[in-house]
Write a protein that holds these residues in place. Structure first.
Motif, PDB file in Angstrom:
ATOM      1  N   ALA A  82     -42.305  58.273 -73.691  1.00 45.80           N
ATOM      2  CA  ALA A  82     -41.695  58.579 -72.393  1.00 45.80           C
ATOM      3  C   ALA A  82     -42.418  57.894 -71.231  1.00 45.80           C
ATOM      4  CB  ALA A  82     -41.660  60.090 -72.176  1.00 45.80           C
ATOM      5  N   ALA A  83     -43.654  57.444 -71.437  1.00 44.70           N
ATOM      6  CA  ALA A  83     -44.406  56.797 -70.356  1.00 44.70           C
ATOM      7  C   ALA A  83     -44.148  55.293 -70.268  1.00 44.70           C
ATOM      8  CB  ALA A  83     -45.904  57.049 -70.538  1.00 44.70           C
ATOM      9  N   MET A  84     -43.466  54.728 -71.264  1.00 40.38           N
ATOM     10  CA  MET A  84     -43.180  53.291 -71.237  1.00 40.38           C
ATOM     11  C   MET A  84     -42.268  52.979 -70.054  1.00 40.38           C
ATOM     12  SD  MET A  84     -41.331  50.867 -74.117  1.00 40.38           S
ATOM     13  CE  MET A  84     -42.360  51.483 -75.429  1.00 40.38           C
ATOM     14  N   LEU A  85     -42.595  51.937 -69.313  1.00 40.49           N
ATOM     15  CA  LEU A  85     -41.770  51.516 -68.176  1.00 40.49           C
ATOM     16  C   LEU A  85     -40.710  50.554 -68.697  1.00 40.49           C
ATOM     17  CD1 LEU A  85     -44.541  50.963 -65.491  1.00 40.49           C
ATOM     18  CD2 LEU A  85     -43.100  52.960 -65.849  1.00 40.49           C
ATOM     19  N   ILE A  86     -39.443  50.961 -68.583  1.00 44.72           N
ATOM     20  CA  ILE A  86     -38.325  50.203 -69.141  1.00 44.72           C
ATOM     21  C   ILE A  86     -37.412  49.740 -68.016  1.00 44.72           C
ATOM     22  CG2 ILE A  86     -36.366  50.266 -70.738  1.00 44.72           C
ATOM     23  CD1 ILE A  86     -37.772  52.773 -72.016  1.00 44.72           C
ATOM     24  N   VAL A  87     -37.156  48.435 -67.974  1.00 46.41           N
ATOM     25  CA  VAL A  87     -36.219  47.859 -67.006  1.00 46.41           C
ATOM     26  C   VAL A  87     -35.027  47.320 -67.791  1.00 46.41           C
ATOM     27  CG1 VAL A  87     -35.836  45.993 -65.346  1.00 46.41           C
ATOM     28  CG2 VAL A  87     -37.972  47.291 -65.285  1.00 46.41           C
ATOM     29  N   VAL A  88     -33.825  47.686 -67.355  1.00 45.20           N
ATOM     30  CA  VAL A  88     -32.597  47.208 -67.989  1.00 45.20           C
ATOM     31  C   VAL A  88     -32.058  46.038 -67.171  1.00 45.20           C
ATOM     32  CG1 VAL A  88     -30.210  47.806 -68.561  1.00 45.20           C
ATOM     33  CG2 VAL A  88     -32.035  49.457 -68.968  1.00 45.20           C
ATOM     34  N   LEU A  89     -31.728  44.946 -67.858  1.00 43.80           N
ATOM     35  CA  LEU A  89     -31.101  43.776 -67.236  1.00 43.80           C
ATOM     36  C   LEU A  89     -29.669  43.684 -67.729  1.00 43.80           C
ATOM     37  CD1 LEU A  89     -33.687  40.872 -67.660  1.00 43.80           C
ATOM     38  CD2 LEU A  89     -33.255  42.245 -65.635  1.00 43.80           C
ATOM     39  N   THR A  90     -28.765  43.306 -66.838  1.00 43.70           N
ATOM     40  CA  THR A  90     -27.390  43.145 -67.282  1.00 43.70           C
ATOM     41  C   THR A  90     -26.630  42.131 -66.443  1.00 43.70           C
ATOM     42  OG1 THR A  90     -25.317  44.278 -67.796  1.00 43.70           O
ATOM     43  CG2 THR A  90     -26.528  45.057 -65.877  1.00 43.70           C
ATOM     44  N   GLY A  91     -25.743  41.446 -67.102  1.00 45.15           N
ATOM     45  CA  GLY A  91     -24.803  40.569 -66.428  1.00 45.15           C
ATOM     46  C   GLY A  91     -23.507  41.308 -66.141  1.00 45.15           C
ATOM     47  N   PHE A  92     -23.421  42.570 -66.551  1.00 43.08           N
ATOM     48  CA  PHE A  92     -22.227  43.389 -66.392  1.00 43.08           C
ATOM     49  C   PHE A  92     -22.595  44.670 -65.645  1.00 43.08           C
ATOM     50  CE2 PHE A  92     -21.849  40.910 -70.272  1.00 43.08           C
ATOM     51  CZ  PHE A  92     -20.638  40.277 -70.079  1.00 43.08           C
ATOM     52  N   ALA A  93     -23.139  44.535 -64.472  1.00 40.72           N
ATOM     53  CA  ALA A  93     -23.632  45.694 -63.722  1.00 40.72           C
ATOM     54  C   ALA A  93     -22.501  46.612 -63.281  1.00 40.72           C
ATOM     55  CB  ALA A  93     -24.403  45.224 -62.492  1.00 40.72           C
ATOM     56  N   SER A  94     -22.755  47.911 -63.408  1.00 44.51           N
ATOM     57  CA  SER A  94     -21.831  48.912 -62.895  1.00 44.51           C
ATOM     58  C   SER A  94     -22.623  50.172 -62.571  1.00 44.51           C
ATOM     59  CB  SER A  94     -20.725  49.235 -63.898  1.00 44.51           C
ATOM     60  OG  SER A  94     -21.196  50.090 -64.911  1.00 44.51           O
TER      61      SER A  94
END
Length: 184
Positions: A82-94
């Motif tokens: 739960a402490a891992m810093l996760i960034v989501v990247l997308t070409g289909f943002a919504s």
């Protein structure tokens, strides 16, 4: 930045991206900044990496090829640590997928094209900030249409025929709209 769990290597980043060229480029950029980068193309590969490694950071593409989902990957990574810093990247943002990614454990959600500076800034901006500048720009019709299309695509597991039916569009019309919006 938030404290990383005790077994985490502080500058280790797991990059889950199925576009090999983009993954290599982004990975090299992070390596130049002192990160140790692990590359995975899907949820299974990412899960296998966690057996031997304890990354403190992860960058996950929202739309992975095949049956893998970036959201499923975010959920798996967050459940693992739960402490891992996760960034989501997308070409289909919504808005829908952004909210879902945050609910599942991502600390930030960025639309492509995003560079290493953007992603590193996202890692550093974990908590909400009330001092963000609000813009006076209203949302355009095209943006609203794109968000609705993407929401329906997500509901249908990216089945273009079913999404077109639900949107009341011809399948080819929807395919053309998607081709015009392609960001990669």
């Amino acid at each position: 930045m938030s404290e990383l769990y005790e077994n985490a290597e502080p500058r280790m980043l797991l990059l889950v991206e199925d576009d090999e060229a983009f993954a290599r480029t982004l990975g090299r950029s992070f390596e130049r900044r002192g990160y140790r980068v692990l590359l995975a193309a899907n949820v299974d590969e990412a899960s296998a990496m966690l057996v031997d490694h304890a990354p403190g950071y992860a960058v996950v593409d929202l739309k992975l090829k095949g049956t893998s989902s970036g959201l499923a990957c975010v959920q798996m990574l967050h459940q693992h640590d739960a402490a891992m810093l996760i960034v989501v990247l997308t070409g289909f943002a919504s808005i829908n997928t952004a909210v879902e990614a945050i609910k599942l454990g991502a600390c930030q959600y960025l639309a492509k094209p995003s560079n290493t500076d953007d992603i590193e800034a996202a890692f550093g901006h974990v908590a909400g900030a009330v001092e963000l500048e609000m813009t006076n720009r209203s949302t355009s019709i095209k943006t609203l249409e794109w968000e609705r299309i993407h929401a329906v695509l997500a509901e249908t597991d990216f089945n273009i025929s079913e999404a077109a039916r639900r949107l009341g569009l011809h399948r080819r019309t929807l395919a053309r709209k998607l081709e015009k919006q392609r960001v990669k």
